[in-house]
Design a protein around this motif. Structure first.
Motif, PDB file in Angstrom:
ATOM      1  N   ARG A 226       0.833  -1.212   0.000  1.00 15.99           N
ATOM      2  CA  ARG A 226       0.000   0.000   0.000  1.00 15.99           C
ATOM      3  C   ARG A 226       0.859   1.251   0.000  1.00 15.99           C
ATOM      4  NH1 ARG A 226      -4.363  -2.262   4.452  1.00 15.99           N
ATOM      5  NH2 ARG A 226      -5.842  -3.185   2.962  1.00 15.99           N
ATOM      6  N   ARG A 227       1.895   1.265   0.829  1.00 12.91           N
ATOM      7  CA  ARG A 227       2.770   2.436   0.927  1.00 12.91           C
ATOM      8  C   ARG A 227       3.476   2.734  -0.395  1.00 12.91           C
ATOM      9  NH1 ARG A 227       5.171   3.944   5.972  1.00 12.91           N
ATOM     10  NH2 ARG A 227       7.224   3.810   5.006  1.00 12.91           N
ATOM     11  N   SER A 228       3.767   1.694  -1.152  1.00 16.79           N
ATOM     12  CA  SER A 228       4.510   1.875  -2.400  1.00 16.79           C
ATOM     13  C   SER A 228       3.608   2.008  -3.628  1.00 16.79           C
ATOM     14  CB  SER A 228       5.456   0.689  -2.615  1.00 16.79           C
ATOM     15  OG  SER A 228       4.725  -0.515  -2.768  1.00 16.79           O
ATOM     16  N   GLY A 229       2.296   1.912  -3.417  1.00 16.93           N
ATOM     17  CA  GLY A 229       1.381   2.004  -4.557  1.00 16.93           C
ATOM     18  C   GLY A 229       1.559   0.856  -5.526  1.00 16.93           C
ATOM     19  N   SER A 230       1.624  -0.346  -5.022  1.00 20.17           N
ATOM     20  CA  SER A 230       1.889  -1.534  -5.838  1.00 20.17           C
ATOM     21  C   SER A 230       0.835  -1.752  -6.915  1.00 20.17           C
ATOM     22  CB  SER A 230       1.954  -2.777  -4.944  1.00 20.17           C
ATOM     23  OG  SER A 230       2.035  -3.956  -5.717  1.00 20.17           O
ATOM     24  N   GLY A 231       1.305  -2.177  -8.086  1.00 12.54           N
ATOM     25  CA  GLY A 231       0.407  -2.521  -9.185  1.00 12.54           C
ATOM     26  C   GLY A 231      -0.284  -3.858  -9.002  1.00 12.54           C
ATOM     27  N   LEU A 232       0.117  -4.615  -7.981  1.00 12.93           N
ATOM     28  CA  LEU A 232      -0.494  -5.924  -7.755  1.00 12.93           C
ATOM     29  C   LEU A 232      -1.986  -5.820  -7.455  1.00 12.93           C
ATOM     30  CD1 LEU A 232       2.268  -7.708  -5.639  1.00 12.93           C
ATOM     31  CD2 LEU A 232       1.435  -8.431  -7.885  1.00 12.93           C
ATOM     32  N   PHE A 233      -2.395  -4.714  -6.828  1.00 16.53           N
ATOM     33  CA  PHE A 233      -3.801  -4.566  -6.467  1.00 16.53           C
ATOM     34  C   PHE A 233      -4.707  -4.534  -7.702  1.00 16.53           C
ATOM     35  CE2 PHE A 233      -1.596  -2.666  -2.772  1.00 16.53           C
ATOM     36  CZ  PHE A 233      -2.116  -3.476  -1.771  1.00 16.53           C
ATOM     37  N   GLU A 234      -4.153  -4.104  -8.836  1.00 11.81           N
ATOM     38  CA  GLU A 234      -4.938  -4.056 -10.070  1.00 11.81           C
ATOM     39  C   GLU A 234      -4.870  -5.365 -10.847  1.00 11.81           C
ATOM     40  OE1 GLU A 234      -3.490  -0.765 -12.293  1.00 11.81           O
ATOM     41  OE2 GLU A 234      -4.001   0.732 -10.776  1.00 11.81           O
ATOM     42  N   LEU A 235      -3.917  -6.215 -10.513  1.00 13.55           N
ATOM     43  CA  LEU A 235      -3.700  -7.442 -11.268  1.00 13.55           C
ATOM     44  C   LEU A 235      -4.345  -8.671 -10.642  1.00 13.55           C
ATOM     45  CD1 LEU A 235       0.085  -7.023 -12.165  1.00 13.55           C
ATOM     46  CD2 LEU A 235      -1.853  -6.883 -13.744  1.00 13.55           C
ATOM     47  N   CYS A 236      -4.426  -8.689  -9.311  1.00 14.02           N
ATOM     48  CA  CYS A 236      -4.892  -9.887  -8.625  1.00 14.02           C
ATOM     49  C   CYS A 236      -5.456  -9.500  -7.264  1.00 14.02           C
ATOM     50  CB  CYS A 236      -3.741 -10.884  -8.468  1.00 14.02           C
ATOM     51  SG  CYS A 236      -2.302 -10.214  -7.615  1.00 14.02           S
ATOM     52  N   GLU A 237      -5.892 -10.492  -6.519  1.00 15.94           N
ATOM     53  CA  GLU A 237      -6.392 -10.228  -5.172  1.00 15.94           C
ATOM     54  C   GLU A 237      -5.247 -10.416  -4.182  1.00 15.94           C
ATOM     55  OE1 GLU A 237      -9.814 -11.810  -2.043  1.00 15.94           O
ATOM     56  OE2 GLU A 237     -10.109 -12.040  -4.217  1.00 15.94           O
ATOM     57  N   VAL A 238      -4.860  -9.343  -3.514  1.00 13.59           N
ATOM     58  CA  VAL A 238      -3.774  -9.401  -2.537  1.00 13.59           C
ATOM     59  C   VAL A 238      -4.354  -9.809  -1.191  1.00 13.59           C
ATOM     60  CG1 VAL A 238      -1.936  -8.123  -1.387  1.00 13.59           C
ATOM     61  CG2 VAL A 238      -2.478  -7.640  -3.784  1.00 13.59           C
ATOM     62  N   VAL A 239      -3.717 -10.797  -0.553  1.00 11.18           N
ATOM     63  CA  VAL A 239      -4.239 -11.368   0.682  1.00 11.18           C
ATOM     64  C   VAL A 239      -3.183 -11.311   1.782  1.00 11.18           C
ATOM     65  CG1 VAL A 239      -5.183 -13.437   1.779  1.00 11.18           C
ATOM     66  CG2 VAL A 239      -5.721 -12.943  -0.629  1.00 11.18           C
TER      67      VAL A 239
END
Length: 321
Positions: A226-239
């Motif tokens: 979250r702090r780094s603004g990761s692109g993973l949140f748009e690609l998949c479900e982060v758990v």
């Protein structure tokens, strides 16, 4: 694999205990903690009568472990780093370093994404695996350190010690749910490339990216992303897995993570910590694949490979080699 070995019995060999003690010292040096002697003492205290300390530590947290279970290094590491945080009065000693690693890897990611544009479709999965394993170089808990920049120069010319890509492809075609277990901060940036490729080639695949449930060495957490603004949140479900150790241990996971893990069709676990934690289970669980760089002599000896080698490993496939 020739001379097939007995089941994974790394459960805290002498070399592992020595390595954990060295990690306490490295942490003191990394965060500039003084006196370093206090960290040396912490390392010695934690590994002494370690089995009892592990049971007591988790019982205090309301977690009951099977008394007959093996204790991998990753389980004792939770006890060690909890003590380090107490002594240093710093619950997240690697927080700044993790953000720096993420930013460094993000620059490299953009270069690799440009390379991906000219890679033939039939070779893209292999390219993505190389990118993802390159990220596993970023590890402050490893016995030996490697340079991300230097590894990037030669990674695509490197042969994997084990490369069970055909077994992975067979399971990917049938899979609907993939649990991708992340590892270190910064590594997640290069995991993005592989996940982009997986989504493109296997559109039916739902991907769950597991991160650590708390601060432990430089392992990636939900807060880091979250702090780094990761692109993973748009690609998949982060758990948030709920797991506090530098490797996925199912009984330490949250109820939701345990459910997702059990219901997945395929598991791709990044990093040596996940290998140390899950390898024995993977000998019986055909869903589990490992992707990592060999960064310690105990694992190198077990796999009969050299330090520094890359592996895409499906333990069940070893029985066929």
């Amino acid at each position: 694999m020739q001379n097939q070995k007995k089941e994974w019995t790394i459960n805290l060999e002498i070399k592992c205990l020595e390595c954990l003690q060295k990690q306490a010292i490295r942490t003191a040096e990394t965060i500039g903690y003084a006196p370093k002697e206090a960290m040396i003492q912490v390392g010695q205290e934690v590994v002494a009568d370690y089995q009892k300390k592990v049971w007591e530590f988790f019982e205090k947290k309301g977690i009951t472990l099977d008394r007959d279970r093996e204790i991998p290094p990753t389980l004792l590491a939770v006890v060690l780093y909890d003590r380090i945080a107490q002594i240093a009065k710093n619950p997240a000693p690697y927080k700044q370093i993790k953000q720096q690693s993420i930013q460094k890897a993000r620059v490299l990611k953009e270069t690799l994404i440009q390379k991906l544009q000219v890679i033939a479709k039939e070779n893209q999965l292999e390219f993505g695996l190389y990118c993802a394993v390159l990220g596993n170089v970023i590890d402050y808990g490893a016995e030996y350190a490697f340079s991300l920049e230097e590894e990037c120069q030669r990674v695509f010319d490197t042969q994997f010690a084990y490369f069970h890509i055909e077994a992975l492809k067979q399971r990917l075609w049938r899979a609907k749910r993939l649990v991708y277990i992340g590892d270190n901060a910064g590594e997640n940036e290069l995991d993005e490339i592989l996940i982009r490729i997986l989504k493109s080639h296997y559109p039916q695949l739902q991907i769950f990216y597991f991160v650590r449930g708390g601060e432990i060495i430089n392992d990636v957490t939900l807060d880091d992303l979250r702090r780094s603004g990761s692109g993973l949140f748009e690609l998949c479900e982060v758990v948030d897995s709920g797991v506090p150790s530098p490797g996925f241990i199912e009984e330490l996971a949250s109820g939701e993570s345990q459910r997702l893990f059990r219901e997945s069709d395929l598991v791709l676990a990044k990093g040596m910590g996940n290998f140390e934690s899950m390898e024995k289970a993977a000998q019986r669980d055909l869903r589990i694949f490992f992707l990592f760089k060999i960064k310690c002599h105990v694992v190198a000896d077990y796999l009969q490979q050299k330090l520094g080698e890359f592996v895409l490993l499906h333990p069940h496939s070893l029985k066929k080699d």
